[in-house]
Scaffold this motif. Structure first.
Motif, PDB file in Angstrom:
ATOM      1  N   ASP A   1       0.548  -0.985  -0.316  1.00  0.00           N
ATOM      2  CA  ASP A   1      -0.298   0.132   0.091  1.00  0.00           C
ATOM      3  C   ASP A   1       0.940   1.278  -0.064  1.00  0.00           C
ATOM      4  O   ASP A   1       0.571   2.645  -0.381  1.00  0.00           O
ATOM      5  N   LEU A   2       1.632   1.278   0.094  1.00  0.00           N
ATOM      6  CA  LEU A   2       3.079   2.146   0.381  1.00  0.00           C
ATOM      7  C   LEU A   2       3.536   2.447  -1.020  1.00  0.00           C
ATOM      8  O   LEU A   2       4.730   3.569  -1.396  1.00  0.00           O
ATOM      9  N   LEU A   3       3.241   2.143  -1.743  1.00  0.00           N
ATOM     10  CA  LEU A   3       3.694   2.001  -3.202  1.00  0.00           C
ATOM     11  C   LEU A   3       3.196   2.746  -4.213  1.00  0.00           C
ATOM     12  O   LEU A   3       2.391   2.861  -4.783  1.00  0.00           O
ATOM     13  N   LYS A   4       3.865   4.157  -4.286  1.00  0.00           N
ATOM     14  CA  LYS A   4       2.593   5.099  -4.757  1.00  0.00           C
ATOM     15  C   LYS A   4       3.782   5.191  -6.207  1.00  0.00           C
ATOM     16  O   LYS A   4       4.345   5.024  -6.879  1.00  0.00           O
ATOM     17  N   GLY A   5       2.258   5.620  -7.110  1.00  0.00           N
ATOM     18  CA  GLY A   5       3.241   6.451  -8.789  1.00  0.00           C
ATOM     19  C   GLY A   5       3.211   5.038  -9.547  1.00  0.00           C
ATOM     20  O   GLY A   5       3.611   5.101 -10.477  1.00  0.00           O
ATOM     21  N   ILE A   6       2.678   4.110  -8.712  1.00  0.00           N
ATOM     22  CA  ILE A   6       3.103   2.533  -9.971  1.00  0.00           C
ATOM     23  C   ILE A   6       1.751   1.753 -10.121  1.00  0.00           C
ATOM     24  O   ILE A   6       1.764   0.555 -10.323  1.00  0.00           O
ATOM     25  N   ASP A   7       0.311   2.390  -9.703  1.00  0.00           N
ATOM     26  CA  ASP A   7      -0.500   1.121  -9.976  1.00  0.00           C
ATOM     27  C   ASP A   7      -0.662   0.810 -11.177  1.00  0.00           C
ATOM     28  O   ASP A   7      -1.131  -0.190 -10.590  1.00  0.00           O
TER      29      ASP A   7
ATOM     30  N   ARG B   1      16.157   3.918 -11.641  1.00  0.00           N
ATOM     31  CA  ARG B   1      16.175   3.722 -10.815  1.00  0.00           C
ATOM     32  C   ARG B   1      15.486   4.507  -9.405  1.00  0.00           C
ATOM     33  O   ARG B   1      14.918   5.464  -9.950  1.00  0.00           O
ATOM     34  N   GLY B   2      15.969   3.438  -8.797  1.00  0.00           N
ATOM     35  CA  GLY B   2      14.989   3.772  -7.015  1.00  0.00           C
ATOM     36  C   GLY B   2      12.740   3.816  -7.313  1.00  0.00           C
ATOM     37  O   GLY B   2      12.272   4.331  -6.460  1.00  0.00           O
ATOM     38  N   MET B   3      12.135   3.840  -8.086  1.00  0.00           N
ATOM     39  CA  MET B   3      11.248   4.049  -8.508  1.00  0.00           C
ATOM     40  C   MET B   3      10.173   2.599  -8.106  1.00  0.00           C
ATOM     41  O   MET B   3       9.065   1.826  -8.742  1.00  0.00           O
ATOM     42  N   GLY B   4      11.029   1.870  -7.650  1.00  0.00           N
ATOM     43  CA  GLY B   4      10.184   0.371  -6.476  1.00  0.00           C
ATOM     44  C   GLY B   4      10.716  -0.803  -7.399  1.00  0.00           C
ATOM     45  O   GLY B   4       9.731  -1.363  -7.278  1.00  0.00           O
ATOM     46  N   LYS B   5      11.128  -0.538  -8.410  1.00  0.00           N
ATOM     47  CA  LYS B   5      10.992  -2.449  -9.024  1.00  0.00           C
ATOM     48  C   LYS B   5      11.510  -3.343  -8.052  1.00  0.00           C
ATOM     49  O   LYS B   5      10.337  -5.056  -8.305  1.00  0.00           O
ATOM     50  N   SER B   6      12.496  -3.843  -7.637  1.00  0.00           N
ATOM     51  CA  SER B   6      12.386  -4.922  -7.176  1.00  0.00           C
ATOM     52  C   SER B   6      11.414  -5.099  -5.272  1.00  0.00           C
ATOM     53  O   SER B   6      11.410  -6.161  -4.998  1.00  0.00           O
ATOM     54  N   SER B   7      11.523  -3.957  -4.966  1.00  0.00           N
ATOM     55  CA  SER B   7      10.646  -3.351  -4.116  1.00  0.00           C
ATOM     56  C   SER B   7       9.268  -4.135  -4.401  1.00  0.00           C
ATOM     57  O   SER B   7       8.190  -5.059  -2.931  1.00  0.00           O
ATOM     58  N   LEU B   8       8.585  -3.789  -5.365  1.00  0.00           N
ATOM     59  CA  LEU B   8       7.024  -4.638  -5.926  1.00  0.00           C
ATOM     60  C   LEU B   8       6.852  -6.020  -6.054  1.00  0.00           C
ATOM     61  O   LEU B   8       6.392  -6.923  -5.886  1.00  0.00           O
ATOM     62  N   VAL B   9       8.738  -6.903  -6.579  1.00  0.00           N
ATOM     63  CA  VAL B   9       8.174  -8.336  -6.320  1.00  0.00           C
ATOM     64  C   VAL B   9       8.332  -8.510  -5.067  1.00  0.00           C
ATOM     65  O   VAL B   9       7.667  -9.519  -4.769  1.00  0.00           O
ATOM     66  N   LYS B  10       8.947  -8.254  -4.555  1.00  0.00           N
ATOM     67  CA  LYS B  10       8.938  -8.870  -2.830  1.00  0.00           C
ATOM     68  C   LYS B  10       7.776  -8.455  -1.910  1.00  0.00           C
ATOM     69  O   LYS B  10       6.991  -9.284  -1.148  1.00  0.00           O
ATOM     70  N   ALA B  11       6.935  -7.328  -2.599  1.00  0.00           N
ATOM     71  CA  ALA B  11       5.642  -6.643  -1.385  1.00  0.00           C
ATOM     72  C   ALA B  11       4.862  -7.567  -2.627  1.00  0.00           C
ATOM     73  O   ALA B  11       3.489  -7.997  -1.953  1.00  0.00           O
ATOM     74  N   ALA B  12       4.490  -7.881  -3.928  1.00  0.00           N
ATOM     75  CA  ALA B  12       4.242  -8.526  -4.703  1.00  0.00           C
ATOM     76  C   ALA B  12       4.180 -10.100  -3.370  1.00  0.00           C
ATOM     77  O   ALA B  12       2.256 -11.215  -3.934  1.00  0.00           O
ATOM     78  N   HIS B  13       5.526 -11.206  -4.042  1.00  0.00           N
ATOM     79  CA  HIS B  13       5.001 -12.370  -2.790  1.00  0.00           C
ATOM     80  C   HIS B  13       4.251 -12.156  -1.956  1.00  0.00           C
ATOM     81  O   HIS B  13       4.098 -13.161  -1.320  1.00  0.00           O
ATOM     82  N   ALA B  14       4.878 -11.382  -0.881  1.00  0.00           N
ATOM     83  CA  ALA B  14       3.805 -11.243   0.565  1.00  0.00           C
ATOM     84  C   ALA B  14       2.173 -11.310   0.383  1.00  0.00           C
ATOM     85  O   ALA B  14       2.294 -12.015   1.422  1.00  0.00           O
ATOM     86  N   SER B  15       1.725 -10.273  -0.627  1.00  0.00           N
ATOM     87  CA  SER B  15       0.401  -9.919  -0.855  1.00  0.00           C
ATOM     88  C   SER B  15      -0.319 -11.275  -1.295  1.00  0.00           C
ATOM     89  O   SER B  15      -1.212 -11.257  -0.737  1.00  0.00           O
ATOM     90  N   ILE B  16       0.494 -12.026  -1.928  1.00  0.00           N
ATOM     91  CA  ILE B  16      -0.175 -13.275  -2.378  1.00  0.00           C
ATOM     92  C   ILE B  16      -0.526 -14.145  -1.059  1.00  0.00           C
ATOM     93  O   ILE B  16      -1.221 -14.884  -0.975  1.00  0.00           O
ATOM     94  N   ASN B  17       1.018 -14.269  -0.224  1.00  0.00           N
ATOM     95  CA  ASN B  17       0.674 -15.348   0.873  1.00  0.00           C
ATOM     96  C   ASN B  17      -0.677 -15.075   1.827  1.00  0.00           C
ATOM     97  O   ASN B  17      -0.614 -15.337   2.767  1.00  0.00           O
TER      98      ASN B  17
END
Length: 334
Positions: A102-108, A136-152
């Protein structure tokens, strides 16, 4: 008639015993019998071969025991995330360093596409390998980790999706990892952060074979997610060098650029606007209860971005950490 007197017989023991010697050669000194008897006999060739064989067998046994002790059987139920090591070992990650989705903004848009693709894969349905590329720094790796957590979040332990990180320099060992995961009862996201290739690096061929080209193909329970600042995973000067020096420039460039084509899903991340940057800062401050007047928050956040020379999710998070430290607020999850 008188006769000449006969010559006296030679009394030289060396000449009588050893025969005539070559001119200029001195007779060899004879060693006493007791010294010659003490000389050790040479070992037979069969004994030497046996000793070498026994030594090699002992070394092989020692190496096998050491390898077995260094790579114990892994319990995949022990965690939801692991790190792959090229010696064949998976180490558990009890707590993944990640940001709440929910904290990842601008990449909906990218967020929704990746979560949908990941959820289909976790449910056993067809899904694509994904390449997240861009600024750089726009949440690419953060989105992968967040997507994994949200699925589980709502899944039972037996149905949970596993995340395995492989480092860029270990890509050549990717086929070995696939062999391990192929027979496992879980579904896996194999994640490589900041993937790119330079110079004469040929390890990208291992990745190409795993993605689409090998006769075994990618295991049905494995999907690959990679992040990169480059759309084609190769530096522009590397592509230009291939084009200028190759006998057939088109084929040489096609060989390397085709790697990114093996990812069925491309998600582009671009620099954020000022409004998106401020929305990220306000989202972090609201989540961690950092109380600051809005006009002061915007002024300080913009000044911080100006000193850094860019606006991104990473810069917003760094400003939030600085602000929280100055105000004495701890950044602990709710």
């Amino acid at each position: 008639m008188s006769k000449k007197p006969a010559k006296a017989p030679s009394r030289s023991p060396a000449k009588n015993a050893l025969g005539p010697l070559a001119k200029g050669t001195r007779p060899a000194a004879q060693k006493p019998p007791e010294i010659a008897a003490k000389r050790p006999a040479r070992p037979a060739s069969d004994d030497t071969a046996d000793r070498i064989a026994r030594a090699l067998e002992a070394i092989a046994t020692h190496l096998a025991a050491t390898h077995a002790g260094a790579t114990p059987a892994l319990d995949l139920n022990a965690a939801d995330a692991f790190v792959w090591h090229p010696n064949g070992r998976l180490s558990t990650v009890p707590r993944v360093s990640r940001v709440e989705i929910d904290l990842l903004k601008g990449i909906d848009r990218m967020r929704d596409i990746l979560i949908e693709n990941t959820e289909r894969f976790a449910n056993g349905l067809p899904a694509n390998n994904a390449l997240l590329w861009g600024a750089r720094g726009m949440g690419k790796s953060s989105l992968v980790k967040a997507a994994h957590a949200s699925i589980n979040v709502t899944r039972k332990p037996a149905d949970r999706l596993k995340l395995i990180e492989i480092h860029r320099e270990d890509i050549e060992s990717l086929p070995a990892l696939m062999d391990i995961l192929r027979a496992a009862p879980f579904h896996f996201i194999v994640f490589c952060d900041d993937l790119s290739f330079d110079g004469n690096d040929a390890s990208y061929k291992s990745l190409k074979a795993v993605l689409e080209g090998g006769i075994e193909g990618r295991p049905e329970n494995v999907i690959l997610y990679a992040t990169s600042n480059r759309r084609h995973l190769l530096a522009r000067d590397m592509i230009e060098n291939e084009r200028s020096t190759a006998i057939n420039p088109g084929e040489a460039v096609e060989e390397k650029v085709s790697l990114s084509d093996r990812f069925g899903l491309w998600l582009g991340f671009h620099r954020c606007s000022q409004d998106e940057y401020l929305a990220m800062v306000k989202g972090y401050c609201g989540h961690f209860d950092i109380a600051v007047a809005e006009d002061q928050l915007e002024r300080e956040a913009l000044e911080w971005a100006t000193t850094r020379g860019s606006r991104s999710g990473r810069v917003a998070w760094q400003f939030t950490q600085d602000l929280a430290g100055r105000l004495g607020v701890r950044l602990s999850a709710k």
